[in-house]
Design a protein around this motif. Structure first.
Motif, PDB file in Angstrom:
ATOM      1  N   ARG A   1      71.122 104.907  61.331  1.00 23.75           N
ATOM      2  CA  ARG A   1      69.694 105.050  61.597  1.00 23.75           C
ATOM      3  C   ARG A   1      69.245 103.922  62.511  1.00 23.75           C
ATOM      4  O   ARG A   1      69.885 102.867  62.586  1.00 23.75           O
ATOM      5  CB  ARG A   1      68.902 105.025  60.292  1.00 23.75           C
ATOM      6  CG  ARG A   1      69.011 103.720  59.526  1.00 23.75           C
ATOM      7  CD  ARG A   1      68.415 103.851  58.148  1.00 23.75           C
ATOM      8  NE  ARG A   1      69.177 104.784  57.335  1.00 23.75           N
ATOM      9  CZ  ARG A   1      68.743 105.313  56.201  1.00 23.75           C
ATOM     10  NH1 ARG A   1      67.545 104.988  55.748  1.00 23.75           N
ATOM     11  NH2 ARG A   1      69.487 106.143  55.508  1.00 23.75           N
ATOM     12  N   GLY A   2      68.157 104.161  63.195  1.00 24.25           N
ATOM     13  CA  GLY A   2      67.623 103.140  64.091  1.00 24.25           C
ATOM     14  C   GLY A   2      66.961 102.012  63.322  1.00 24.25           C
ATOM     15  O   GLY A   2      66.415 102.214  62.228  1.00 24.25           O
ATOM     16  N   LEU A   3      67.005 100.829  63.888  1.00 23.53           N
ATOM     17  CA  LEU A   3      66.358  99.670  63.265  1.00 23.53           C
ATOM     18  C   LEU A   3      64.885  99.662  63.654  1.00 23.53           C
ATOM     19  O   LEU A   3      64.504  99.181  64.719  1.00 23.53           O
ATOM     20  CB  LEU A   3      67.053  98.373  63.702  1.00 23.53           C
ATOM     21  CG  LEU A   3      68.416  98.099  63.070  1.00 23.53           C
ATOM     22  CD1 LEU A   3      69.034  96.845  63.653  1.00 23.53           C
ATOM     23  CD2 LEU A   3      68.287  97.964  61.558  1.00 23.53           C
ATOM     24  N   THR A   4      64.058 100.223  62.785  1.00 21.42           N
ATOM     25  CA  THR A   4      62.626 100.255  63.029  1.00 21.42           C
ATOM     26  C   THR A   4      61.995  98.903  62.709  1.00 21.42           C
ATOM     27  O   THR A   4      62.621  98.031  62.099  1.00 21.42           O
ATOM     28  CB  THR A   4      61.969 101.346  62.170  1.00 21.42           C
ATOM     29  OG1 THR A   4      62.190 101.041  60.783  1.00 21.42           O
ATOM     30  CG2 THR A   4      62.583 102.711  62.485  1.00 21.42           C
ATOM     31  N   ARG A   5      60.752  98.746  63.112  1.00 22.29           N
ATOM     32  CA  ARG A   5      60.069  97.475  62.841  1.00 22.29           C
ATOM     33  C   ARG A   5      59.974  97.153  61.354  1.00 22.29           C
ATOM     34  O   ARG A   5      60.225  96.009  60.951  1.00 22.29           O
ATOM     35  CB  ARG A   5      58.672  97.490  63.471  1.00 22.29           C
ATOM     36  CG  ARG A   5      57.888  96.203  63.240  1.00 22.29           C
ATOM     37  CD  ARG A   5      56.533  96.237  63.925  1.00 22.29           C
ATOM     38  NE  ARG A   5      56.665  96.287  65.372  1.00 22.29           N
ATOM     39  CZ  ARG A   5      55.624  96.312  66.203  1.00 22.29           C
ATOM     40  NH1 ARG A   5      54.382  96.310  65.704  1.00 22.29           N
ATOM     41  NH2 ARG A   5      55.813  96.354  67.497  1.00 22.29           N
ATOM     42  N   PRO A   6      59.640  98.133  60.474  1.00 20.19           N
ATOM     43  CA  PRO A   6      59.613  97.804  59.033  1.00 20.19           C
ATOM     44  C   PRO A   6      60.968  97.354  58.492  1.00 20.19           C
ATOM     45  O   PRO A   6      61.029  96.438  57.668  1.00 20.19           O
ATOM     46  CB  PRO A   6      59.161  99.120  58.391  1.00 20.19           C
ATOM     47  CG  PRO A   6      58.413  99.830  59.451  1.00 20.19           C
ATOM     48  CD  PRO A   6      59.107  99.484  60.724  1.00 20.19           C
ATOM     49  N   LEU A   7      62.064  97.978  58.946  1.00 24.14           N
ATOM     50  CA  LEU A   7      63.385  97.582  58.472  1.00 24.14           C
ATOM     51  C   LEU A   7      63.734  96.163  58.914  1.00 24.14           C
ATOM     52  O   LEU A   7      64.268  95.362  58.142  1.00 24.14           O
ATOM     53  CB  LEU A   7      64.445  98.560  58.979  1.00 24.14           C
ATOM     54  CG  LEU A   7      64.408  99.981  58.392  1.00 24.14           C
ATOM     55  CD1 LEU A   7      65.481 100.847  59.034  1.00 24.14           C
ATOM     56  CD2 LEU A   7      64.590  99.943  56.884  1.00 24.14           C
ATOM     57  N   ILE A   8      63.426  95.851  60.158  1.00 21.48           N
ATOM     58  CA  ILE A   8      63.699  94.501  60.668  1.00 21.48           C
ATOM     59  C   ILE A   8      62.834  93.480  59.947  1.00 21.48           C
ATOM     60  O   ILE A   8      63.299  92.391  59.571  1.00 21.48           O
ATOM     61  CB  ILE A   8      63.475  94.443  62.187  1.00 21.48           C
ATOM     62  CG1 ILE A   8      64.476  95.364  62.908  1.00 21.48           C
ATOM     63  CG2 ILE A   8      63.600  93.010  62.702  1.00 21.48           C
ATOM     64  CD1 ILE A   8      64.250  95.462  64.395  1.00 21.48           C
ATOM     65  N   THR A   9      61.567  93.838  59.725  1.00 24.25           N
ATOM     66  CA  THR A   9      60.655  92.919  59.027  1.00 24.25           C
ATOM     67  C   THR A   9      61.145  92.634  57.618  1.00 24.25           C
ATOM     68  O   THR A   9      61.141  91.477  57.160  1.00 24.25           O
ATOM     69  CB  THR A   9      59.242  93.519  58.976  1.00 24.25           C
ATOM     70  OG1 THR A   9      58.784  93.758  60.317  1.00 24.25           O
ATOM     71  CG2 THR A   9      58.277  92.579  58.271  1.00 24.25           C
ATOM     72  N   PHE A  10      61.585  93.687  56.917  1.00 25.54           N
ATOM     73  CA  PHE A  10      62.088  93.502  55.555  1.00 25.54           C
ATOM     74  C   PHE A  10      63.324  92.608  55.547  1.00 25.54           C
ATOM     75  O   PHE A  10      63.472  91.728  54.687  1.00 25.54           O
ATOM     76  CB  PHE A  10      62.421  94.865  54.944  1.00 25.54           C
ATOM     77  CG  PHE A  10      62.956  94.794  53.544  1.00 25.54           C
ATOM     78  CD1 PHE A  10      62.194  94.243  52.522  1.00 25.54           C
ATOM     79  CD2 PHE A  10      64.218  95.274  53.240  1.00 25.54           C
ATOM     80  CE1 PHE A  10      62.688  94.173  51.223  1.00 25.54           C
ATOM     81  CE2 PHE A  10      64.718  95.210  51.949  1.00 25.54           C
ATOM     82  CZ  PHE A  10      63.952  94.658  50.937  1.00 25.54           C
ATOM     83  N   ALA A  11      64.227  92.791  56.525  1.00 24.89           N
ATOM     84  CA  ALA A  11      65.434  91.968  56.604  1.00 24.89           C
ATOM     85  C   ALA A  11      65.085  90.504  56.860  1.00 24.89           C
ATOM     86  O   ALA A  11      65.669  89.592  56.253  1.00 24.89           O
ATOM     87  CB  ALA A  11      66.357  92.495  57.702  1.00 24.89           C
ATOM     88  N   VAL A  12      64.129  90.265  57.758  1.00 24.14           N
ATOM     89  CA  VAL A  12      63.732  88.886  58.077  1.00 24.14           C
ATOM     90  C   VAL A  12      63.057  88.228  56.875  1.00 24.14           C
ATOM     91  O   VAL A  12      63.320  87.058  56.560  1.00 24.14           O
ATOM     92  CB  VAL A  12      62.804  88.869  59.305  1.00 24.14           C
ATOM     93  CG1 VAL A  12      62.228  87.475  59.535  1.00 24.14           C
ATOM     94  CG2 VAL A  12      63.557  89.328  60.553  1.00 24.14           C
ATOM     95  N   ILE A  13      62.190  88.975  56.183  1.00 24.42           N
ATOM     96  CA  ILE A  13      61.491  88.425  55.017  1.00 24.42           C
ATOM     97  C   ILE A  13      62.493  88.052  53.927  1.00 24.42           C
ATOM     98  O   ILE A  13      62.405  86.975  53.315  1.00 24.42           O
ATOM     99  CB  ILE A  13      60.455  89.437  54.492  1.00 24.42           C
ATOM    100  CG1 ILE A  13      59.268  89.511  55.452  1.00 24.42           C
ATOM    101  CG2 ILE A  13      59.974  89.043  53.099  1.00 24.42           C
ATOM    102  CD1 ILE A  13      58.249  90.562  55.079  1.00 24.42           C
ATOM    103  N   ARG A  14      63.465  88.925  53.675  1.00 28.41           N
ATOM    104  CA  ARG A  14      64.485  88.617  52.671  1.00 28.41           C
ATOM    105  C   ARG A  14      65.283  87.379  53.057  1.00 28.41           C
ATOM    106  O   ARG A  14      65.555  86.510  52.222  1.00 28.41           O
ATOM    107  CB  ARG A  14      65.442  89.801  52.507  1.00 28.41           C
ATOM    108  CG  ARG A  14      64.853  90.990  51.798  1.00 28.41           C
ATOM    109  CD  ARG A  14      65.815  92.168  51.750  1.00 28.41           C
ATOM    110  NE  ARG A  14      66.923  91.903  50.843  1.00 28.41           N
ATOM    111  CZ  ARG A  14      68.174  91.671  51.212  1.00 28.41           C
ATOM    112  NH1 ARG A  14      68.492  91.647  52.494  1.00 28.41           N
ATOM    113  NH2 ARG A  14      69.119  91.464  50.312  1.00 28.41           N
ATOM    114  N   ALA A  15      65.641  87.279  54.344  1.00 28.21           N
ATOM    115  CA  ALA A  15      66.426  86.132  54.800  1.00 28.21           C
ATOM    116  C   ALA A  15      65.637  84.836  54.655  1.00 28.21           C
ATOM    117  O   ALA A  15      66.173  83.802  54.229  1.00 28.21           O
ATOM    118  CB  ALA A  15      66.851  86.334  56.253  1.00 28.21           C
TER     119      ALA A  15
END
Length: 348
Positions: free
Chosen positions: A176-190
């Motif tokens: 699946r494509g890396l949408t803005r919500p997915l990237i945001t969730f990954a950054v927040i978790r990191a």
């Protein structure tokens, strides 16, 4: 509840237990058991060739994570924070390769935090020797053992394709494509895991690595899921810590052969607890967390006995970790609600 699966795990886990009893290096048992357990969780099912290659890649990646965690566990805390942040970010972005691979990356993410904490505690005990290469070998042996078990089951089952052993876990591997919500969730978790790791090791908190572990387990894609898991995780931590504290009183004051027998008995108890965790994982998460916590505490404390205030610290950092995870997801949900959506584009 799945008791056949639990008994299968117990039967398999007895192999590394007996091996490390024979060679007398129980400090490597935890790596072998996690290698075995996580390889089983990452097993995608299907044809044996596909399963074996997938588990082998997972095992080799986990061996690299083990080398990284135990290799830098005694270094300056800044390196630990950097490793935790970077790996958590990469693991979060693994959703682009399917939900199943995201779950596998999450397992390795949790294992990295565990290795950092265990390696750091080993460095604080001069009488306990732990070699990084031996920890890597123990992890690799655990994952290789699962490949052997699945091969035996494949032969006995008539060489037919088999479903993944834990059907409750997502098996989707569609990209699946890396949408803005997915990237945001990954950054927040990191950022959250990097911050909790900095608190744990920067402030040299006693058993502080339970803080980032609790945070990463608690953080789910939605605030409602995070709140539910946080409550169950807290209940499980309290039950598991209390059980471990009572069991770890048994070797107190014992010496010689009797001490040896009690310690070996407690290692068997830890495996039985893991067996119950495998049975109730998708029936009651609080009991699962309690069984895992009690088993891990027993295996961690037996090679390096600590005072019984340690269980209190672990519960405290678990409470703080799930609280931080809940707070982070609350902030993330507020940001998502106030982020304006892009207007639809009209084409002429």
């Amino acid at each position: 509840m799945n008791w056949p699966r639990a008994v299968m795990f117990l039967d398999t886990a007895l192999v590394p237990l007996v091996v490390f009893w024979a060679i007398g290096h129980e400090q490597y048992l935890l790596s072998a058991l996690f290698g075995l357990l996580f390889a089983a969780l990452a097993d995608p099912g299907g044809g044996y060739g596909h399963r074996a290659s997938h588990i082998a890649v997972f095992g080799l990646t986990g061996a690299g994570v083990t080398a990284l965690g135990f290799g830098i566990g005694g270094s300056a805390w800044g390196w630990l924070v950097l490793a935790a942040f970077a790996f958590t970010l990469v693991a979060g972005l693994a959703i682009a390769f399917g939900v199943h691979r995201f779950v596998a990356a999450l397992l390795l993410n949790v294992w990295l935090i565990i290795t950092l904490g265990v390696a750091s505690s080993f460095h604080q005990h001069a009488l306990l020797t732990s070699y990084t290469w031996a920890q890597v070998l123990a992890w690799a042996g655990g994952s290789a053992l699962w490949i052997t078990v699945t091969f035996t089951a494949w032969l006995l089952g008539g060489r037919r394709d088999r479903p993944q052993p834990l059907a409750e876990l997502p098996g989707d591997v569609s990209r699946r494509g890396l949408t803005r919500p997915l990237i945001t969730f990954a950054v927040i978790r990191a950022l959250a895991i990097g911050g909790t790791t900095a608190l744990a090791f920067g402030l040299n908190l006693s058993h502080g690595y339970w803080l980032p572990i609790a945070a990463i387990v608690a953080m789910k894609p939605s605030l409602e899921q995070t709140a539910l898991v946080a409550a169950q995780r807290l209940a499980g931590a309290l039950i598991g810590s209390a059980a471990a504290a009572l069991l770890l009183l048994l070797p107190t004051g014992e010496h010689g052969l009797r001490l040896f027998a009690v310690e070996r008995g407690l290692e068997v108890v830890a495996l039985v607890l893991f067996m119950h965790a495998a049975a109730v994982r998708f029936w009651n998460y609080a009991l699962y967390a309690a069984a895992i916590a009690a088993g891990v505490l027993i295996l961690v404390d037996l090679p390096q006995p600590s005072d019984y205030a340690a269980e209190g610290y672990r519960v405290l950092w678990t409470v703080c970790g799930v609280g931080i995870g809940l707070l982070v997801m609350l902030v993330a949900s507020l940001i998502a609600k106030h982020t304006p959506k892009a207007p639809p584009q009209h084409h002429t």
